[in-house]
Write an enzyme that holds these catalytic residues in place. Sequence first.
Site, mmCIF file in Angstrom:
data_model
loop_
_atom_site.group_PDB
_atom_site.id
_atom_site.type_symbol
_atom_site.label_atom_id
_atom_site.label_comp_id
_atom_site.label_asym_id
_atom_site.label_seq_id
_atom_site.Cartn_x
_atom_site.Cartn_y
_atom_site.Cartn_z
ATOM 1 N N ALA A 25 0.835 -1.211 0.000
ATOM 2 C CA ALA A 25 0.000 0.000 0.000
ATOM 3 C C ALA A 25 0.864 1.254 0.000
ATOM 4 O O ALA A 25 0.566 2.217 -0.714
ATOM 5 C CB ALA A 25 -0.930 -0.005 1.216
ATOM 6 N N GLN A 35 10.672 6.353 -4.270
ATOM 7 C CA GLN A 35 11.995 6.932 -4.499
ATOM 8 C C GLN A 35 13.014 6.379 -3.510
ATOM 9 O O GLN A 35 14.151 6.077 -3.882
ATOM 10 C CB GLN A 35 11.925 8.456 -4.390
ATOM 11 C CG GLN A 35 11.136 9.105 -5.502
ATOM 12 C CD GLN A 35 10.850 10.573 -5.242
ATOM 13 O OE1 GLN A 35 11.015 11.075 -4.134
ATOM 14 N NE2 GLN A 35 10.395 11.267 -6.278
ATOM 15 N N GLU A 36 12.603 6.221 -2.265
ATOM 16 C CA GLU A 36 13.512 5.700 -1.247
ATOM 17 C C GLU A 36 13.828 4.222 -1.488
ATOM 18 O O GLU A 36 14.950 3.774 -1.235
ATOM 19 C CB GLU A 36 12.924 5.931 0.146
ATOM 20 C CG GLU A 36 12.898 7.404 0.498
ATOM 21 C CD GLU A 36 11.842 7.802 1.507
ATOM 22 O OE1 GLU A 36 11.826 8.991 1.863
ATOM 23 O OE2 GLU A 36 11.040 6.947 1.927
ATOM 24 N N GLU A 71 9.731 6.556 6.901
ATOM 25 C CA GLU A 71 8.754 6.936 5.871
ATOM 26 C C GLU A 71 7.460 6.141 6.041
ATOM 27 O O GLU A 71 6.361 6.686 5.882
ATOM 28 C CB GLU A 71 9.326 6.717 4.476
ATOM 29 C CG GLU A 71 8.425 7.217 3.363
ATOM 30 C CD GLU A 71 8.243 8.720 3.373
ATOM 31 O OE1 GLU A 71 7.069 9.168 3.357
ATOM 32 O OE2 GLU A 71 9.242 9.454 3.397
ATOM 33 N N HIS A 89 -7.017 21.367 10.631
ATOM 34 C CA HIS A 89 -6.866 21.521 12.075
ATOM 35 C C HIS A 89 -5.384 21.667 12.391
ATOM 36 O O HIS A 89 -4.550 20.981 11.801
ATOM 37 C CB HIS A 89 -7.457 20.319 12.816
ATOM 38 C CG HIS A 89 -7.592 20.550 14.289
ATOM 39 N ND1 HIS A 89 -6.528 20.470 15.153
ATOM 40 C CD2 HIS A 89 -8.667 20.868 15.042
ATOM 41 C CE1 HIS A 89 -6.927 20.726 16.375
ATOM 42 N NE2 HIS A 89 -8.234 20.978 16.340
ATOM 43 N N ASP A 97 3.544 17.501 9.901
ATOM 44 C CA ASP A 97 4.846 18.179 9.843
ATOM 45 C C ASP A 97 5.894 17.452 10.673
ATOM 46 O O ASP A 97 7.062 17.352 10.282
ATOM 47 C CB ASP A 97 4.723 19.624 10.317
ATOM 48 C CG ASP A 97 3.934 20.503 9.354
ATOM 49 O OD1 ASP A 97 3.698 20.077 8.209
ATOM 50 O OD2 ASP A 97 3.554 21.620 9.764
ATOM 51 N N TRP A 114 26.883 7.668 5.352
ATOM 52 C CA TRP A 114 27.564 7.391 4.080
ATOM 53 C C TRP A 114 28.808 8.268 3.926
ATOM 54 O O TRP A 114 29.866 7.765 3.541
ATOM 55 C CB TRP A 114 26.600 7.561 2.908
ATOM 56 C CG TRP A 114 25.755 6.344 2.693
ATOM 57 C CD1 TRP A 114 24.678 5.960 3.428
ATOM 58 C CD2 TRP A 114 25.963 5.338 1.720
ATOM 59 N NE1 TRP A 114 24.178 4.769 2.956
ATOM 60 C CE2 TRP A 114 24.945 4.359 1.905
ATOM 61 C CE3 TRP A 114 26.880 5.158 0.694
ATOM 62 C CZ2 TRP A 114 24.846 3.236 1.106
ATOM 63 C CZ3 TRP A 114 26.788 4.022 -0.107
ATOM 64 C CH2 TRP A 114 25.788 3.075 0.088
ATOM 65 N N LEU A 118 32.537 6.661 3.865
ATOM 66 C CA LEU A 118 33.231 6.685 2.571
ATOM 67 C C LEU A 118 34.401 7.656 2.522
ATOM 68 O O LEU A 118 35.331 7.460 1.736
ATOM 69 C CB LEU A 118 32.239 6.989 1.453
ATOM 70 C CG LEU A 118 31.134 5.940 1.265
ATOM 71 C CD1 LEU A 118 30.211 6.344 0.130
ATOM 72 C CD2 LEU A 118 31.727 4.565 1.012
#
Length: 120
Positions: A25, A35-36, A71, A89, A97, A114, A118
């Site tokens: 879903a 995208q992630e 996410e 509301h 947010d 990362w 690296l």
Amino acid sequence: MAGTENLGWKRLVNAFKFSMQGLKATYRGEEAFRQEVAVLLLAVPLALWLGETAVEISLLIGSVLLVLVVELLNSAVEAVVDRFGGEIHELSGRAKDMGSAAVLLISINAAMVWLLILFS
């Protein structure tokens, strides 16, 4: 005893099924999640190639997986807020947010992991 074991296994199977439904879903309904996932699909082979130790590889992959986890939680908060109120509301906006801020912070964390691994 046998009934209890079946109940335990049935619970695990059902939990897995519900988890997969949640992933599907979210993947279908949330562009950011898609995208992630794409980033994760790139990050895993890169982590395996660039990580020098099992700990580095785990941190590189784990940091991106955490972005997906946050996410998912953010999407769940948004779904609940949208479900229980169509009107504008202040608390609804604040909740959304805050979820978005959590995704931002964990994304910054992943980038830092990362970069530190690296470039150190």
